[in-house]
Enzyme design. Structure first.
Site, PDB file in Angstrom:
ATOM      1  N   GLY A 139      38.194  32.585  31.705  1.00  0.00           N
ATOM      2  CA  GLY A 139      38.496  34.228  32.839  1.00  0.00           C
ATOM      3  C   GLY A 139      40.037  33.887  33.086  1.00  0.00           C
ATOM      4  O   GLY A 139      40.184  32.656  33.634  1.00  0.00           O
ATOM      5  N   SER A 140      40.615  35.236  33.449  1.00  0.00           N
ATOM      6  CA  SER A 140      41.406  35.298  34.528  1.00  0.00           C
ATOM      7  C   SER A 140      41.615  35.630  35.520  1.00  0.00           C
ATOM      8  O   SER A 140      42.604  36.525  36.182  1.00  0.00           O
ATOM      9  CB  SER A 140      42.427  35.230  33.289  1.00  0.00           C
ATOM     10  OG  SER A 140      42.738  37.015  33.093  1.00  0.00           O
ATOM     11  N   GLY A 141      40.521  36.130  36.017  1.00  0.00           N
ATOM     12  CA  GLY A 141      40.398  36.094  37.104  1.00  0.00           C
ATOM     13  C   GLY A 141      41.036  35.349  38.223  1.00  0.00           C
ATOM     14  O   GLY A 141      41.385  34.398  38.586  1.00  0.00           O
ATOM     15  N   PHE A 142      40.284  35.676  39.843  1.00  0.00           N
ATOM     16  CA  PHE A 142      40.959  35.157  40.775  1.00  0.00           C
ATOM     17  C   PHE A 142      39.933  33.348  40.531  1.00  0.00           C
ATOM     18  O   PHE A 142      40.729  32.411  40.428  1.00  0.00           O
ATOM     19  CB  PHE A 142      39.993  35.291  41.694  1.00  0.00           C
ATOM     20  CG  PHE A 142      40.801  36.797  42.377  1.00  0.00           C
ATOM     21  CD1 PHE A 142      42.079  36.647  43.614  1.00  0.00           C
ATOM     22  CD2 PHE A 142      40.148  37.555  42.760  1.00  0.00           C
ATOM     23  CE1 PHE A 142      43.011  37.292  43.534  1.00  0.00           C
ATOM     24  CE2 PHE A 142      40.838  39.083  43.137  1.00  0.00           C
ATOM     25  CZ  PHE A 142      42.385  39.223  43.492  1.00  0.00           C
ATOM     26  N   GLY A 143      38.879  33.328  40.297  1.00  0.00           N
ATOM     27  CA  GLY A 143      38.351  31.891  39.876  1.00  0.00           C
ATOM     28  C   GLY A 143      38.996  31.111  39.071  1.00  0.00           C
ATOM     29  O   GLY A 143      39.571  29.587  38.972  1.00  0.00           O
ATOM     30  N   VAL A 163      34.382  36.040  24.398  1.00  0.00           N
ATOM     31  CA  VAL A 163      33.928  34.888  24.288  1.00  0.00           C
ATOM     32  C   VAL A 163      32.965  34.789  23.584  1.00  0.00           C
ATOM     33  O   VAL A 163      31.553  36.017  24.005  1.00  0.00           O
ATOM     34  CB  VAL A 163      33.451  33.719  25.833  1.00  0.00           C
ATOM     35  CG1 VAL A 163      32.756  32.939  25.085  1.00  0.00           C
ATOM     36  CG2 VAL A 163      34.989  32.825  25.697  1.00  0.00           C
ATOM     37  N   GLU A 196      36.353  53.935  50.074  1.00  0.00           N
ATOM     38  CA  GLU A 196      37.982  53.302  49.814  1.00  0.00           C
ATOM     39  C   GLU A 196      38.060  54.555  48.693  1.00  0.00           C
ATOM     40  O   GLU A 196      38.921  55.234  48.854  1.00  0.00           O
ATOM     41  CB  GLU A 196      37.895  51.817  49.554  1.00  0.00           C
ATOM     42  CG  GLU A 196      38.552  50.937  50.331  1.00  0.00           C
ATOM     43  CD  GLU A 196      38.708  49.117  49.889  1.00  0.00           C
ATOM     44  OE1 GLU A 196      38.502  48.723  50.649  1.00  0.00           O
ATOM     45  OE2 GLU A 196      38.129  49.524  48.445  1.00  0.00           O
ATOM     46  N   ALA A 245      36.159  37.983  46.039  1.00  0.00           N
ATOM     47  CA  ALA A 245      37.576  37.376  45.499  1.00  0.00           C
ATOM     48  C   ALA A 245      37.487  36.086  45.951  1.00  0.00           C
ATOM     49  O   ALA A 245      37.874  35.154  45.439  1.00  0.00           O
ATOM     50  CB  ALA A 245      39.067  37.806  46.032  1.00  0.00           C
TER      51      ALA A 245
END
Length: 475
Positions: free
Chosen positions: A19-23, A87, A185, A334
């Site tokens: 995963g390339s998100g925040f985590g 994956v 939003e 996040a």
């Protein structure tokens, strides 16, 4: 084709991050100076700043500003490698991660594994709704919605110019499902788009007459923010002309409209071409995969019950972070992913140093913020509640800080100046492929597999399967 991309013979500890998100990204960066080899695997080649997706969808920001290349972000981190791939398997006994990239299969070996695969959109068991009401979880989603939103105004202009007045109302009605932060939003920005940005652009229609509807099955707007801030957000939306309908459970969605059911069981229908789904999240299916292999429990949203140190029961080498975990009722925001990624990296470094830290993961709540419209937002930081212009300025500052990369920060700032102080939105380009590609791929079905080595025969077989399926749908 299968290949092993495990690091070459080395004595260094191998950390694989999914995963390339925040985590995932913050975990990788936290290991920058550690004596480890980091391999980050992701199904996208970018790091997505998901809280600003709605601004891509409504033409404020370009996708590049909120989705920088992961490879570029980690280019100077010498102990990190980045690989593209989805994956498809994790062998917890052999310590291997298996990925597919087009028709290529690769195997990565690990000593420690950090899974930060995030979450997707949930349609609460009605996945067929996705065809007509895209979610807000990816760049593809945002670009498709951009095309649908601006395209609806274009179609309304043609209908009005042709005298088809009955079609204009349907084309200029926009329905947003979900009164959480994303839905609020999105509804606010569509309202501003119609009343400010596009107000002088058309001849046959008045964009100001667009009808924006916000639906939610709950009885509150922004429930996590409390009654006071939720009430202020609702009143601000209504002042913008948004129709806020609560206690409305969506029961059907089709190409031309949406149906919802009130608490009393009464059914209502809204004729609308453009629908946005901003309700519900479902954790990555990797969570269930790991749970089945390790015996961990999974909640109804697919989140895995992890130990207090974010590891899987019986597998201290596997960490789960972010939206995938069910622990202490942590929110899917996040900051949970960022702090979880840093914590996992810290635990790995401590183990390698021979000084394991048994402190459980503790989430420090830095507050929640949501914009409602230009110059208006709500923010809840602990017991402090702020709304209006002050909250909006706070929102701008916090989000600007967390955008990755100085270039993206500067670019975002100038786009905000143009959009918020003026009327212009520089990212209004959309194409037919943005709107229809997702549906076309879905209709090709599971037999369609993208490949870089397809022969003409393979392509012919794929086309034949697709034609047969479409014939069955229309026959």
């Amino acid at each position: 084709m299968q290949a092993s991309l495990a690091p070459q013979a080395t004595r260094r500890h191998r950390v694989v991050i999914v995963g390339s998100g925040f985590g995932g990204l913050f975990a990788a960066r936290a290991l920058k100076r550690a004596d480890v080899d980091v391999t980050l695997i992701s199904g996208t080649t970018h790091h997505l700043f998901q809280p600003l997706l709605y601004q891509v969808a409504t033409g404020i920001l370009s996708e590049g500003l909120i989705a920088p290349s992961t490879r570029e972000v980690l280019a100077r981190q010498k102990n990190a490698q980045v690989f593209f791939g989805h994956v498809t398997g994790i062998d917890v006994d052999k310590h291997q991660v298996v990925t597919d990239a087009l028709d290529q299969r690769h195997v990565y070996e690990y000593d420690s594994l950090i899974v930060a695969a995030g979450a997707g959109q949930s349609y609460f068991g009605n996945d067929q709704f996705a065809r007509f009401a895209p979610g807000m979880k990816s760049i593809d989603d945002a670009l498709e919605l951009r095309g649908r939103i601006f395209g609806s105004f274009e179609l309304a202009e043609m209908a009005a110019a042709s005298g088809r007045t009955d079609d204009v109302t349907r084309l200029m009605t926009f329905v947003v499902v979900g009164a959480g932060a994303t839905g609020v939003e999105m509804a606010g920005q569509i309202a501003e788009l119609s009343k400010r940005t596009l107000s002088h652009d058309f001849r046959a229609i008045k964009s100001q007459h667009a009808h924006i509807v916000l639906l939610d099955a709950m009885d509150k707007v922004l429930p996590p923010y409390g009654d006071r801030l939720g009430g202020k957000a609702k009143r601000r939306l209504e002042k913008l002309g948004v129709t806020v309908t609560l206690g409305a459970k969506v029961v059907d969605v089709d190409a031309e409209g949406i149906e919802y059911e009130s608490h009393d069981g009464t059914r209502h229908r809204i004729e609308a071409l453009c629908k946005v789904w901003a309700a519900g999240v479902s954790a990555s299916p990797l969570g269930r995969m790991l749970a089945e292999k390790t015996g961990a429990q999974v909640d109804r949203n697919g989140r895995v019950h992890v130990e207090k140190d974010l590891t899987l029961p019986g597998h201290p080498e596997i960490f789960l972070v972010g939206d995938m975990i069910a622990l202490d009722n942590l929110p899917g925001v996040a900051q949970v992913a960022i702090q979880g990624g840093k914590y996992a990296a810290k635990r790995i470094k401590a183990r390698l140093a021979g000084t394991p830290d048994d402190k459980p993961f503790h989430y420090f709540d830095k507050g929640s913020m949501a914009t409602v419209s230009r110059f208006s937002a709500v923010a809840k930081i602990g017991k402090v509640e702020v709304s209006g212009f002050v909250a909006w300025v706070m929102w701008l500052g916090v989000h600007l800080v967390y955008i990755i990369g100085f270039k993206s920060q500067i670019g975002t700032f100038f786009h905000w100046v143009v959009s918020f102080l003026g009327r212009g939105r520089g990212e209004r380009t959309s194409t037919e492929q943005q709107i229809y590609a997702r549906v076309a791929i879905q209709r090709l079905g599971e037999d369609f597999t993208p490949s870089i080595t397809n022969s003409d025969g393979d392509l012919d077989r794929t086309r034949a399967v697709a034609i047969d399926r479409l014939a069955g749908e229309t026959g």
